[in-house]
Design a protein around this motif. Structure first.
Motif, PDB file in Angstrom:
ATOM      1  N   THR A   1       0.819  -1.218   0.000  1.00  0.00           N
ATOM      2  CA  THR A   1       0.000   0.000   0.000  1.00  0.00           C
ATOM      3  C   THR A   1       0.848   1.261   0.000  1.00  0.00           C
ATOM      4  O   THR A   1       0.516   2.249  -0.673  1.00  0.00           O
ATOM      5  CB  THR A   1      -0.941   0.009   1.219  1.00  0.00           C
ATOM      6  OG1 THR A   1      -1.767  -1.148   1.181  1.00  0.00           O
ATOM      7  CG2 THR A   1      -1.821   1.243   1.206  1.00  0.00           C
ATOM      8  N   ASP A   2       1.947   1.256   0.750  1.00  0.00           N
ATOM      9  CA  ASP A   2       2.809   2.441   0.800  1.00  0.00           C
ATOM     10  C   ASP A   2       3.358   2.769  -0.581  1.00  0.00           C
ATOM     11  O   ASP A   2       3.428   3.946  -0.971  1.00  0.00           O
ATOM     12  CB  ASP A   2       3.962   2.209   1.785  1.00  0.00           C
ATOM     13  CG  ASP A   2       3.500   2.180   3.229  1.00  0.00           C
ATOM     14  OD1 ASP A   2       2.416   2.728   3.508  1.00  0.00           O
ATOM     15  OD2 ASP A   2       4.214   1.614   4.074  1.00  0.00           O
TER      16      ASP A   2
ATOM     17  N   THR B   1       1.986   1.887  -3.512  1.00  0.00           N
ATOM     18  CA  THR B   1       0.865   2.315  -4.349  1.00  0.00           C
ATOM     19  C   THR B   1       0.504   3.764  -4.078  1.00  0.00           C
ATOM     20  O   THR B   1       0.268   4.558  -5.004  1.00  0.00           O
ATOM     21  CB  THR B   1      -0.358   1.418  -4.110  1.00  0.00           C
ATOM     22  OG1 THR B   1      -0.008   0.069  -4.424  1.00  0.00           O
ATOM     23  CG2 THR B   1      -1.534   1.847  -4.968  1.00  0.00           C
ATOM     24  N   ASP B   2       0.456   4.125  -2.795  1.00  0.00           N
ATOM     25  CA  ASP B   2       0.123   5.505  -2.421  1.00  0.00           C
ATOM     26  C   ASP B   2       1.175   6.490  -2.927  1.00  0.00           C
ATOM     27  O   ASP B   2       0.844   7.591  -3.394  1.00  0.00           O
ATOM     28  CB  ASP B   2      -0.006   5.625  -0.900  1.00  0.00           C
ATOM     29  CG  ASP B   2      -1.240   4.913  -0.366  1.00  0.00           C
ATOM     30  OD1 ASP B   2      -2.120   4.562  -1.175  1.00  0.00           O
ATOM     31  OD2 ASP B   2      -1.319   4.697   0.865  1.00  0.00           O
TER      32      ASP B   2
ATOM     33  N   LYS C   1       0.821   6.963  -6.707  1.00  0.00           N
ATOM     34  CA  LYS C   1      -0.340   7.807  -7.000  1.00  0.00           C
ATOM     35  C   LYS C   1      -0.032   9.274  -6.722  1.00  0.00           C
ATOM     36  O   LYS C   1      -0.371  10.164  -7.518  1.00  0.00           O
ATOM     37  CB  LYS C   1      -1.547   7.374  -6.184  1.00  0.00           C
ATOM     38  CG  LYS C   1      -2.809   8.198  -6.498  1.00  0.00           C
ATOM     39  CD  LYS C   1      -3.979   7.810  -5.635  1.00  0.00           C
ATOM     40  CE  LYS C   1      -5.226   8.622  -6.019  1.00  0.00           C
ATOM     41  NZ  LYS C   1      -4.997  10.081  -5.970  1.00  0.00           N
ATOM     42  N   LYS C   2       0.626   9.541  -5.594  1.00  0.00           N
ATOM     43  CA  LYS C   2       0.968  10.919  -5.241  1.00  0.00           C
ATOM     44  C   LYS C   2       1.940  11.499  -6.263  1.00  0.00           C
ATOM     45  O   LYS C   2       1.791  12.654  -6.706  1.00  0.00           O
ATOM     46  CB  LYS C   2       1.574  10.965  -3.840  1.00  0.00           C
ATOM     47  CG  LYS C   2       1.773  12.366  -3.299  1.00  0.00           C
ATOM     48  CD  LYS C   2       2.179  12.323  -1.836  1.00  0.00           C
ATOM     49  CE  LYS C   2       2.233  13.713  -1.228  1.00  0.00           C
ATOM     50  NZ  LYS C   2       2.584  13.672   0.223  1.00  0.00           N
TER      51      LYS C   2
END
Length: 244
Positions: free
Chosen positions: A110-111, A113-114, A117-118
């Motif tokens: 998740t880290d 992926t986030d 995205k950012k």
């Protein structure tokens, strides 16, 4: 102390109300444009002035946005490296697959992926302030002539694509058809016709021209702008995308 805080709060409130009022009364309606041969001819002149063909053939770009977002863009292969604070992201901006690091430690799940995205959100916003003049004929755009300050200007309306449908930008050009400013009618800004300059144009290989400074309600500067035919050419011989 309480009296001081009350006075400070009142001053801030007055300033906020004044700013809102200024913006409200500064808002202009979206002009009506006329599509057709004249609009396409003006588009041709702008593209010739900044050398659209040279941009289309440029394979790699580097730039820093507002001093803290650093980009390497392998335009030919849709690969982007974004660095800010203690984070570095290397990814494909079509698939959003890639790698992310924080303090040189690889992120996972998740880290990662986030972070990707950012990074992509930063890239989409920041790069637009560099490449917008080269997107006049993107898929989903409509071009029309409008009158601004007793001069013909080119209005670009995005029906689809990266910008919000309905967003419109009116390009003001100088005597050589190089953009000097645009006026924006966009969904994220509540003020219609807000003007920002396009200036400090730099010339790169093949007479490619890129604006590096924008002055308006907020000033935006692009630094360390480079353009070439490979990432190695503009990045001291190093290609970070071999990690992907």
């Amino acid at each position: 102390m309480k009296k001081f805080l009350k006075i400070t709060a009142v001053i801030i409130l007055i300033l906020v109300v004044s700013l809102v009022g200024f913006l409200y009364f500064s808002s202009k309606p979206l002009p009506e444009g006329e599509k057709g041969i004249e609009a396409e001819a003006l588009t041709d002149k702008i593209q010739d002035a900044i050398n659209q063909k040279a941009w289309d053939s440029t394979a790699a770009v580097a730039f820093t946005f507002r001093g803290n977002h650093h980009y390497l863009w392998d335009k030919k292969h849709n690969l982007v490296q974004v660095e800010w604070d203690d984070t570095k992201v290397i990814y494909n901006n079509q698939t959003l697959e890639g790698l992310a690091y924080k303090n040189d430690k690889k992120l996972t799940d998740t880290d990662k992926t986030d972070a990707i995205k950012k990074a992509n959100d930063y890239f989409n916003n920041d790069s637009f302030w560099l490449i917008a003049p080269f997107k006049l004929r993107d898929a989903g755009t409509a071009r029309s002539i409008v009158m601004q300050d007793n001069q013909e200007a080119l209005m670009i309306t995005y029906a689809s694509g990266g910008s919000t449908p309905g967003d419109s930008y009116v390009w003001l050009v100088d005597e050589n058809y190089v953009p000097k400013a645009w006026r924006m009618w966009v969904s994220i800004i509540p003020v219609g016709g807000l003007e920002t300059s396009w200036e400090d144009w730099k010339t790169f290989q093949n007479n490619l021209k890129i604006a590096t400074n924008h002055k308006g309600l907020i000033d935006l500067k692009l630094e360390n702008v480079k353009a070439g035919q490979s990432i190695e050419e503009i990045n001291d011989g190093i290609n970070p995308f071999t990690e992907l």
